[in-house]
Scaffold this motif. Sequence first.
Motif, PDB file in Angstrom:
ATOM      1  N   ARG A   1       0.829  -1.211   0.000  1.00  0.00           N
ATOM      2  CA  ARG A   1       0.000   0.000   0.000  1.00  0.00           C
ATOM      3  C   ARG A   1       0.863   1.260   0.000  1.00  0.00           C
ATOM      4  NH1 ARG A   1      -2.804  -3.459   3.283  1.00  0.00           N
ATOM      5  NH2 ARG A   1      -2.150  -2.484   5.239  1.00  0.00           N
ATOM      6  N   ARG A   2       1.984   1.223   0.697  1.00  0.00           N
ATOM      7  CA  ARG A   2       2.906   2.369   0.664  1.00  0.00           C
ATOM      8  C   ARG A   2       3.409   2.604  -0.758  1.00  0.00           C
ATOM      9  NH1 ARG A   2       7.590   1.921   4.740  1.00  0.00           N
ATOM     10  NH2 ARG A   2       8.323   3.627   3.441  1.00  0.00           N
ATOM     11  N   ALA A   3       3.762   1.531  -1.446  1.00  0.00           N
ATOM     12  CA  ALA A   3       4.233   1.672  -2.830  1.00  0.00           C
ATOM     13  C   ALA A   3       3.148   2.269  -3.718  1.00  0.00           C
ATOM     14  CB  ALA A   3       4.686   0.311  -3.364  1.00  0.00           C
ATOM     15  N   VAL A   4       1.900   1.853  -3.513  1.00  0.00           N
ATOM     16  CA  VAL A   4       0.784   2.404  -4.287  1.00  0.00           C
ATOM     17  C   VAL A   4       0.677   3.904  -4.041  1.00  0.00           C
ATOM     18  CG1 VAL A   4      -1.743   2.460  -4.458  1.00  0.00           C
ATOM     19  CG2 VAL A   4      -0.544   0.264  -4.418  1.00  0.00           C
ATOM     20  N   GLU A   5       0.750   4.306  -2.784  1.00  0.00           N
ATOM     21  CA  GLU A   5       0.643   5.719  -2.434  1.00  0.00           C
ATOM     22  C   GLU A   5       1.820   6.537  -2.960  1.00  0.00           C
ATOM     23  OE1 GLU A   5       0.280   5.854   1.819  1.00  0.00           O
ATOM     24  OE2 GLU A   5      -1.591   4.710   1.784  1.00  0.00           O
ATOM     25  N   GLU A   6       3.017   6.009  -2.842  1.00  0.00           N
ATOM     26  CA  GLU A   6       4.209   6.758  -3.206  1.00  0.00           C
ATOM     27  C   GLU A   6       4.501   6.768  -4.708  1.00  0.00           C
ATOM     28  OE1 GLU A   6       7.384   5.260  -0.739  1.00  0.00           O
ATOM     29  OE2 GLU A   6       6.298   5.753   1.095  1.00  0.00           O
ATOM     30  N   PHE A   7       4.091   5.703  -5.409  1.00  0.00           N
ATOM     31  CA  PHE A   7       4.450   5.583  -6.828  1.00  0.00           C
ATOM     32  C   PHE A   7       3.252   5.405  -7.760  1.00  0.00           C
ATOM     33  CE2 PHE A   7       8.314   4.498  -4.561  1.00  0.00           C
ATOM     34  CZ  PHE A   7       9.284   5.145  -5.299  1.00  0.00           C
ATOM     35  N   GLU A   8       2.045   5.498  -7.213  1.00  0.00           N
ATOM     36  CA  GLU A   8       0.826   5.369  -8.019  1.00  0.00           C
ATOM     37  C   GLU A   8       0.838   4.088  -8.855  1.00  0.00           C
ATOM     38  OE1 GLU A   8       0.145   9.013 -10.130  1.00  0.00           O
ATOM     39  OE2 GLU A   8       0.311  10.196  -8.297  1.00  0.00           O
ATOM     40  N   ILE A   9       1.004   2.980  -8.190  1.00  0.00           N
ATOM     41  CA  ILE A   9       1.086   1.678  -8.848  1.00  0.00           C
ATOM     42  C   ILE A   9      -0.290   1.024  -8.891  1.00  0.00           C
ATOM     43  CG2 ILE A   9       2.075  -0.647  -8.623  1.00  0.00           C
ATOM     44  CD1 ILE A   9       4.408   0.756  -7.154  1.00  0.00           C
ATOM     45  N   ASP A  10      -0.587   0.371  -9.980  1.00  0.00           N
ATOM     46  CA  ASP A  10      -1.798  -0.439 -10.106  1.00  0.00           C
ATOM     47  C   ASP A  10      -1.415  -1.873  -9.741  1.00  0.00           C
ATOM     48  OD1 ASP A  10      -4.030  -1.899 -10.814  1.00  0.00           O
ATOM     49  OD2 ASP A  10      -4.112  -1.146 -12.875  1.00  0.00           O
ATOM     50  N   LEU A  11      -1.756  -2.292  -8.523  1.00  0.00           N
ATOM     51  CA  LEU A  11      -1.362  -3.625  -8.071  1.00  0.00           C
ATOM     52  C   LEU A  11      -1.996  -4.741  -8.903  1.00  0.00           C
ATOM     53  CD1 LEU A  11      -1.341  -3.232  -4.179  1.00  0.00           C
ATOM     54  CD2 LEU A  11       0.581  -3.160  -5.779  1.00  0.00           C
ATOM     55  N   SER A  12      -3.137  -4.477  -9.508  1.00  0.00           N
ATOM     56  CA  SER A  12      -3.777  -5.520 -10.314  1.00  0.00           C
ATOM     57  C   SER A  12      -2.973  -5.844 -11.573  1.00  0.00           C
ATOM     58  CB  SER A  12      -5.204  -5.119 -10.697  1.00  0.00           C
ATOM     59  OG  SER A  12      -5.183  -4.045 -11.628  1.00  0.00           O
ATOM     60  N   ARG A  13      -2.038  -4.966 -11.934  1.00  0.00           N
ATOM     61  CA  ARG A  13      -1.187  -5.204 -13.097  1.00  0.00           C
ATOM     62  C   ARG A  13       0.244  -5.564 -12.669  1.00  0.00           C
ATOM     63  NH1 ARG A  13      -0.849  -0.724 -16.895  1.00  0.00           N
ATOM     64  NH2 ARG A  13      -0.356  -2.345 -18.381  1.00  0.00           N
ATOM     65  N   SER A  14       0.405  -5.830 -11.374  1.00  0.00           N
ATOM     66  CA  SER A  14       1.736  -6.081 -10.820  1.00  0.00           C
ATOM     67  C   SER A  14       1.935  -7.545 -10.456  1.00  0.00           C
ATOM     68  CB  SER A  14       1.941  -5.221  -9.566  1.00  0.00           C
ATOM     69  OG  SER A  14       1.890  -3.856  -9.885  1.00  0.00           O
ATOM     70  N   TRP A  15       3.193  -7.912 -10.344  1.00  0.00           N
ATOM     71  CA  TRP A  15       3.602  -9.266  -9.980  1.00  0.00           C
ATOM     72  C   TRP A  15       4.554  -9.203  -8.800  1.00  0.00           C
ATOM     73  CZ3 TRP A  15       2.106 -13.632 -12.753  1.00  0.00           C
ATOM     74  CH2 TRP A  15       1.435 -13.390 -13.962  1.00  0.00           C
ATOM     75  N   MET A  16       4.569 -10.259  -8.029  1.00  0.00           N
ATOM     76  CA  MET A  16       5.510 -10.421  -6.918  1.00  0.00           C
ATOM     77  C   MET A  16       6.292 -11.694  -7.163  1.00  0.00           C
ATOM     78  SD  MET A  16       6.607  -9.540  -3.858  1.00  0.00           S
ATOM     79  CE  MET A  16       7.312 -10.233  -2.378  1.00  0.00           C
ATOM     80  N   PHE A  17       7.605 -11.590  -7.141  1.00  0.00           N
ATOM     81  CA  PHE A  17       8.487 -12.749  -7.253  1.00  0.00           C
ATOM     82  C   PHE A  17       9.039 -13.041  -5.866  1.00  0.00           C
ATOM     83  CE2 PHE A  17       8.496 -10.698 -11.345  1.00  0.00           C
ATOM     84  CZ  PHE A  17       8.420 -11.753 -12.246  1.00  0.00           C
ATOM     85  N   GLY A  18       8.880 -14.266  -5.408  1.00  0.00           N
ATOM     86  CA  GLY A  18       9.383 -14.637  -4.095  1.00  0.00           C
ATOM     87  C   GLY A  18       9.724 -16.103  -4.041  1.00  0.00           C
ATOM     88  N   ASP A  19      10.271 -16.532  -2.906  1.00  0.00           N
ATOM     89  CA  ASP A  19      10.675 -17.928  -2.778  1.00  0.00           C
ATOM     90  C   ASP A  19       9.929 -18.660  -1.667  1.00  0.00           C
ATOM     91  OD1 ASP A  19      12.030 -16.446  -0.767  1.00  0.00           O
ATOM     92  OD2 ASP A  19      13.522 -18.045  -0.588  1.00  0.00           O
ATOM     93  N   ARG A  20       8.966 -18.013  -1.065  1.00  0.00           N
ATOM     94  CA  ARG A  20       8.233 -18.627   0.041  1.00  0.00           C
ATOM     95  C   ARG A  20       6.727 -18.447  -0.135  1.00  0.00           C
ATOM     96  NH1 ARG A  20      11.483 -18.697   5.408  1.00  0.00           N
ATOM     97  NH2 ARG A  20      13.596 -18.456   4.632  1.00  0.00           N
ATOM     98  N   ALA A  21       5.995 -19.296   0.549  1.00  0.00           N
ATOM     99  CA  ALA A  21       4.534 -19.209   0.513  1.00  0.00           C
ATOM    100  C   ALA A  21       4.053 -17.862   1.044  1.00  0.00           C
ATOM    101  CB  ALA A  21       3.926 -20.351   1.317  1.00  0.00           C
ATOM    102  N   THR A  22       4.743 -17.297   2.031  1.00  0.00           N
ATOM    103  CA  THR A  22       4.318 -16.003   2.575  1.00  0.00           C
ATOM    104  C   THR A  22       4.453 -14.876   1.546  1.00  0.00           C
ATOM    105  OG1 THR A  22       6.501 -15.718   3.582  1.00  0.00           O
ATOM    106  CG2 THR A  22       4.719 -16.509   5.018  1.00  0.00           C
TER     107      THR A  22
END
Length: 182
Positions: free
Chosen positions: A105-126
């Motif tokens: 949410r901070r990233a959305v506020e600071e950079f006006e990001i559309d999370l629905s068009r975003s991806w998260m790359f990670g190595d854990r279930a969390t």
Amino acid sequence: MFFDRDGTLNAHVVRDDRRSSPWRVDEFTLVPDAVVAAAALRAAGARLFVVTNQPDVHRGLLDPCDLDSMHRQLREILVLDHVYVCPHVAALRCGCRKPAGALFRRAVEEFEIDLSRSWMFGDRATDAQAALSAGLRAVVITPVQRAAESTAPDLFYATSLTSGVREVLRARDDRHTIRSTE
């Protein structure tokens, strides 16, 4: 695009036969395909962010100055837009620790990001849980090959960061459905 840090962009450190985050700058090493993956996403016009839990700061095992140095390296080498950190242990149940979504949410506020068009790359279930609950799609990087696609429509598996990025870019460019990579 969002990345987890430890195990996704940088290598884990093994302590007492367990995976751990680096505590010192000299322990901080990028995974082999981090630079290529970040460059490919940048070339496609993506903004790059890191969202990471660093509870060893709270535990007193990781000096905040060393953490800042590691993140300065990440920002310079991978040309990141920002690094968001939760320094708290899970027992505090703060809103910034993944899988909670405050850092997104901070990233959305600071950079006006559309999370629905975003991806998260990670190595854990969390990492995946955090992404999905915040409205992003998730790619879990795992050396274990997964059979076919996951049952969740916005959760995918890849055997390397590069293959995960390649599939995300292919799906984005071709408007195809992403498939888990073998």
